[in-house]
Scaffold this motif. Structure first.
Motif, mmCIF file in Angstrom:
data_model
loop_
_atom_site.group_PDB
_atom_site.id
_atom_site.type_symbol
_atom_site.label_atom_id
_atom_site.label_comp_id
_atom_site.label_asym_id
_atom_site.label_seq_id
_atom_site.Cartn_x
_atom_site.Cartn_y
_atom_site.Cartn_z
ATOM 1 N N LYS A 261 0.834 -1.208 0.000
ATOM 2 C CA LYS A 261 0.000 0.000 0.000
ATOM 3 C C LYS A 261 0.863 1.251 0.000
ATOM 4 O O LYS A 261 0.574 2.231 -0.706
ATOM 5 C CB LYS A 261 -0.927 -0.021 1.227
ATOM 6 C CG LYS A 261 -1.752 1.229 1.435
ATOM 7 C CD LYS A 261 -2.871 1.354 0.446
ATOM 8 C CE LYS A 261 -3.830 2.466 0.807
ATOM 9 N NZ LYS A 261 -3.285 3.799 0.817
ATOM 10 N N ARG B 116 -10.917 -1.262 -2.847
ATOM 11 C CA ARG B 116 -11.858 -0.748 -1.847
ATOM 12 C C ARG B 116 -12.863 -1.829 -1.435
ATOM 13 O O ARG B 116 -13.156 -2.007 -0.256
ATOM 14 C CB ARG B 116 -12.587 0.475 -2.389
ATOM 15 C CG ARG B 116 -13.570 1.059 -1.407
ATOM 16 C CD ARG B 116 -14.342 2.227 -1.987
ATOM 17 N NE ARG B 116 -15.299 2.701 -1.054
ATOM 18 C CZ ARG B 116 -15.158 3.786 -0.318
ATOM 19 N NH1 ARG B 116 -14.077 4.511 -0.420
ATOM 20 N NH2 ARG B 116 -16.100 4.139 0.529
ATOM 21 N N SER B 117 -13.366 -2.552 -2.411
ATOM 22 C CA SER B 117 -14.317 -3.625 -2.136
ATOM 23 C C SER B 117 -13.690 -4.705 -1.247
ATOM 24 O O SER B 117 -14.324 -5.199 -0.308
ATOM 25 C CB SER B 117 -14.795 -4.233 -3.456
ATOM 26 O OG SER B 117 -15.610 -5.336 -3.237
ATOM 27 N N LEU C 235 -11.205 -4.282 0.862
ATOM 28 C CA LEU C 235 -11.050 -3.701 2.197
ATOM 29 C C LEU C 235 -12.374 -3.732 2.967
ATOM 30 O O LEU C 235 -12.395 -4.043 4.164
ATOM 31 C CB LEU C 235 -10.529 -2.271 2.105
ATOM 32 C CG LEU C 235 -9.043 -2.124 1.795
ATOM 33 C CD1 LEU C 235 -8.718 -0.689 1.396
ATOM 34 C CD2 LEU C 235 -8.196 -2.573 2.977
ATOM 35 N N GLU C 236 -13.460 -3.443 2.291
ATOM 36 C CA GLU C 236 -14.778 -3.468 2.942
ATOM 37 C C GLU C 236 -15.156 -4.890 3.350
ATOM 38 O O GLU C 236 -15.685 -5.106 4.444
ATOM 39 C CB GLU C 236 -15.839 -2.860 2.019
ATOM 40 C CG GLU C 236 -15.697 -1.366 1.859
ATOM 41 C CD GLU C 236 -16.575 -0.778 0.769
ATOM 42 O OE1 GLU C 236 -17.166 -1.544 -0.033
ATOM 43 O OE2 GLU C 236 -16.671 0.466 0.705
#
Length: 148
Positions: A53, A88-89, A91-92
């Motif tokens: 990251k 992002r998906s 991580l969610e």
């Protein structure tokens, strides 16, 4: 390079999700044989993800600086934008799975606390987790050598 970092980050998150799902299933089966192994592996994956990251962030900053004044969203390809959405998906999903895992761990911890209290006749109803004031319960845990 950005795509490579995105792919690595997503793969690391997917592996974390998979291991955490296995941990949830193991809790439901009362199988604690892989707790140590999974904990080490998840810690390693978190470190790898943080590094990846950071490298991704640096590449995005370089790109933004190289195109001074231009909106980053207009510079990135549709493929990179899609991969950012996938990141992002992931991580969610990891957040959701970790919440479910935490709930399972708390339930097991409370069960063992109540079991110890019943077995050892502890008077204090406070949680034994991190509670050094409740010495009889802490002594009981040492006596029984429970690992949760």
């Amino acid at each position: 390079m950005i795509k490579q970092y995105l792919d690595e980050a997503i793969a690391e998150l997917e592996e974390l999700i998979s291991i955490t799902n296995q941990d949830i299933q193991n809790i439901q089966k009362a199988d604690h044989s892989s707790v140590d192994e999974h904990t080490k592996k998840k810690n390693e994956l978190v470190r790898k993800f943080e590094k990846t990251k950071s490298q991704l962030d640096n590449e995005l900053i370089k790109l933004a600086q190289a195109s001074s004044g231009t909106d980053l969203a207009s510079i990135l390809s549709d493929e990179i934008k899609d991969r950012l959405g996938d990141l992002r998906s992931s991580l969610e999903r990891l957040h959701k799975v970790n919440k479910e895992y935490a709930k399972s761990v708390v339930v097991v911890k409370e069960f063992y606390d109540s079991l110890l209290k019943a077995m050892m006749g502890a008077q204090n109803t406070a949680s034994s987790y991190g509670d050094s004031k409740n010495s009889s319960l802490a002594d009981a845990e040492k006596l029984l050598k429970l690992r949760v």
